[in-house]
Design a protein around this motif. Structure first.
Motif, short mmCIF file in Angstrom:
data_model
loop_
_atom_site.label_atom_id
_atom_site.label_comp_id
_atom_site.label_asym_id
_atom_site.label_seq_id
_atom_site.Cartn_x
_atom_site.Cartn_y
_atom_site.Cartn_z
N PRO A 104 43.50 34.68 53.17
CA PRO A 104 43.10 35.88 52.41
C PRO A 104 43.36 35.71 50.91
O PRO A 104 44.34 35.08 50.52
CB PRO A 104 44.01 36.98 52.98
N PHE A 105 42.45 36.24 50.11
CA PHE A 105 42.65 36.24 48.65
C PHE A 105 43.74 37.23 48.28
O PHE A 105 43.89 38.27 48.93
CB PHE A 105 41.37 36.66 47.92
N HIS A 106 44.46 36.96 47.19
CA HIS A 106 45.47 37.90 46.72
C HIS A 106 44.88 38.95 45.79
O HIS A 106 45.60 39.80 45.29
CB HIS A 106 46.58 37.14 45.97
N TYR A 107 43.57 38.87 45.53
CA TYR A 107 42.96 39.74 44.51
C TYR A 107 42.96 41.21 44.94
O TYR A 107 43.00 41.53 46.11
CB TYR A 107 41.53 39.27 44.23
N CYS A 108 42.90 42.08 43.94
CA CYS A 108 42.86 43.52 44.20
C CYS A 108 41.55 43.89 44.92
O CYS A 108 40.56 43.16 44.83
CB CYS A 108 42.90 44.30 42.89
#
Lengths: 247, 356, 70
Positions: A15-19
């Motif tokens: 998973p991406f850590h982006y908002c």
């Protein structure tokens, strides 16, 4: 049943850590799709920047290097000059590429380093919490331009594609956006071309992607896309700024 | 049969690097090291190498970082102000466990300082050439011949322990011409580990490699630093180099490195002729520091004299190594000024008078 | 029938897919919270899906897989 859309192989299954709603994820996917479609994952070395995409080294399946803030084009130069047949790309935000790394960017371009630069322009510093970027628009409120960016005090934004297209070493520069499926498709083609140019040893290709930062802009993801259309696109017009292939 | 050639220090450094398999050089002109880059620019294209003049020292060290990530031997060179600029990249290379060679042909400072020889970057090189807990393998040659042999040693240590190495020279050594025998310097080779960590494209044959100095979780960062310090401990155990001259019977032991040690050797001869028993410990590796040699000298010597081209940057290292068992005096010139052997002799006489 | 699958554990509920769907058959499931604490997106009427993949193109988290019946 035919799969018409799925995660590209070159994108790591993490998973991406982006908002929520951050368009970094879309651009990561487009880069991975280009790597897949050109079949170059095993030959590619990516350089991650400092900024929100600092963890990009976790998100691509090719070899990755994490560079110091702004230095990705210099690191890429070192990689490419020692591995001229490998594919080297940098992935950089506006602070990284157009503020602290302006010299590295300009000189990598003017040397015509045969690399690909993916440039995310969202007009703000995301990772540090919404400070003014070199591409912050006049009047735009950030935590370090709390009364709106005043060009007399805080200077003017940089139009990167326009600036770089004056340099001889540049093979290709296109500004795209990822606000609609049609524009995402356009961005995908531009990114693929920027990698293909490298395979064909044409010189440096840069794709500037107008992106959003819903969290630090203080908007919903959908409103952020609209704000980008209304405010960024007039200042940063989409289009091809240089293409050595063009007649 | 010896194959001696007459060469300038800066050029000898460059040729030695090439002969040690380093064909990638990234630099930026700065006096008094520029001949190194010029030599590389002439030679490297002929051996299918790359010599690139970067837009800045900052860019140059990051090009070295990129090249080193690919698993090749790469180097940069500069002089003091340029090394300050490279400190950022050096720290990142340490944090990313990348080997490389950095040559610092020192000049006077601080600031733009001057262009004459100095040793004013001793503390920077040995204690903190960048942010974070870090060391470089730092060697200080005293002759052009030794420059050549230490280039090979520095690359080997860098590759063995995955650390950046630094040749800490000075403007005098860089500019002076001396006879060099490259074959003699290349005789000693060691087995080096394979660079399985290199980011040069996985080719579908291995998992992806990541070169990185970011550990956002503090426990992981601590672990990575501790692991590096285990390697540092091995370097301290295995890689210390120094030279001793007439230490056994010496009342006064001079500690000096690089070009200064040669001036001190002349002073020691003059002092011995006067009947003053003086010896020399010359650290060749400045990090790791020859602590044991100095501790041993402190058992017999009555007084230490540190001589440097700075304001006494090595004095504390001598005090620590000798556990402050004997007085440690300092004599130095700075800002590009060189002491004469007579100047050093005068200091020796002063100390000798005190001992009696 | 075409098929849209959501890896709901990856979804951050940004809603960009919902806005992009030309058939207006996607919605955030406000009855559910995923592990991350978001209301994940899902399809409300699979039959109407034309497998255009516009939702997947706009998804920043690669949540969506699209299959077309041929």
């Amino acid at each position: 049943m035919a799969v018409v859309f799925d995660k590209p192989h070159a994108l790591s299954p993490v998973p991406f850590h982006y908002c929520p709603g951050c368009t970094h994820g879309i651009v990561h996917r487009l880069v991975a799709e280009a790597i897949d479609s050109l079949g170059i994952e095993g030959d590619t070395i990516g350089i991650a920047p400092v900024g929100c995409s600092v963890f990009a080294y976790n998100y691509f399946e090719c070899d990755m290097i994490e560079a110091a803030h702004g230095r990705a084009p210099a690191v890429a130069t070192g990689v490419k000059r020692t591995n001229p047949d490998k594919i080297v790309f940098t992935y950089q935000g506006d602070g990284d590429l157009a503020a602290i790394g302006t010299a590295e960017t300009v000189h990598a371009v003017t040397r015509g380093e045969n690399i690909t630069i993916i440039f995310i322009n969202n007009a703000i510093y995301g990772m540090t919490g919404g400070q003014m970027a070199p591409t912050t628009l006049p009047g735009q409120v950030t935590t370090t331009s709390p009364y709106g960016r005043n060009p007399i005090v805080q200077g003017n934004p940089i139009r990167v594609c326009e600036m770089l297209s004056t340099l001889d070493g540049l093979a290709f520069a296109q500004r795209v956006a990822v606000d609609t499926p049609a524009h995402v498709n356009q961005a995908k083609k531009a990114i693929e071309k920027a990698f293909k140019n490298q395979i064909e040893k044409k010189g440096l290709s840069i794709v500037e992607v107008l992106s959003t930062c819903p969290t630090n802009w203080g908007m919903t993801p959908g409103d952020a896309l609209q704000w980008m259309r209304d405010n960024m696109m007039p200042y940063y017009p989409l289009g091809v700024y240089k293409d050595v292939d063009a007649k | 049969m010896s194959n001696k050639v007459l060469m300038k220090g800066n050029e000898a450094l460059a040729e030695a690097a090439i002969r040690n398999g380093c064909i990638y050089f990234f630099g930026y002109p700065i006096t008094p090291q520029t001949e190194l880059a010029e030599y590389m620019a002439k030679r490297l294209p002929k051996v299918n190498g790359v010599c690139l003049q970067a837009e800045s020292e900052v860019a140059a060290i990051n090009m070295v970082l990129g090249a080193a990530s690919s698993g090749v031997r790469a180097m940069t060179s500069s002089s003091s102000p340029g090394i300050s600029l490279k400190s950022e990249g050096i720290s990142y290379m340490v944090g990313s466990d990348l080997p490389c060679l950095i040559c610092n042909v020192q000049r006077g400072g601080p600031g733009l300082g001057g262009i004459q020889p100095a040793q004013q970057d001793y503390l920077q090189a040995t204690k903190a050439n960048g942010h974070g807990d870090l060391h470089l393998f730092v060697v200080a040659p005293a002759s052009v011949q030794e420059m050549v042999s230490l280039v090979g040693r520095a690359f080997d240590v860098a590759d063995t322990y995955r650390v950046p190495a630094m040749i800490l020279a000075d403007g005098a050594l860089g500019q002076m011409m001396e006879p060099v025998d490259f074959d003699a310097a290349l005789s000693e080779r060691r087995e080096l580990p394979e660079k399985t960590w290199a980011t040069n494209g996985h080719g579908g044959k291995r998992k992806k490699n990541i070169v990185n100095s970011l550990f956002i979780n503090p426990d992981e960062l601590e672990k990575s630093v501790l692991e590096r310090y285990q390697r540092y401990a091995k370097i301290e155990e295995n890689e210390v180099l120094y030279e001793e001259t007439m230490v056994e019977d010496a009342d006064i032991v001079i500690v000096a490195y690089g070009i200064t040690s040669r001036i001190c050797k002349s002073a020691i001869e003059m002092a011995r002729a006067e009947g003053i028993k003086v010896g020399l410990v010359r650290p060749i590796t400045l990090w790791p520091y020859p602590k044991a040699a100095l501790a041993k000298a402190a058992e017999t010597a009555k007084h230490f004299l540190v001589v440097e081209l700075n304001m006494g940057q090595m004095v504390d290292d001598v005090k620590v190594a000798t556990n402050c068992r004997r007085p440690v005096s300092f004599f130095g010139r700075t800002g590009g000024m060189l002491p004469t052997a007579e100047d050093v002799l005068a200091e020796i006489r002063k100390i000798n008078g005190g001992i009696r | 029938m075409n098929k849209v699958t959501f890896r709901t554990e990856l979804c951050k509920g940004c809603g960009l897919c919902v806005d992009a769907c030309p058939k207006k058959i996607l919605a955030l499931n406000t009855d559910v919270l995923n592990e991350k604490g978001y209301h994940p997106a899902g399809i409300t009427d699979q039959d109407k899906c034309i497998a255009c993949a516009m939702c997947a193109m706009m998804c920043p988290d690669v949540v969506i897989k699209v299959e077309k019946n041929i």
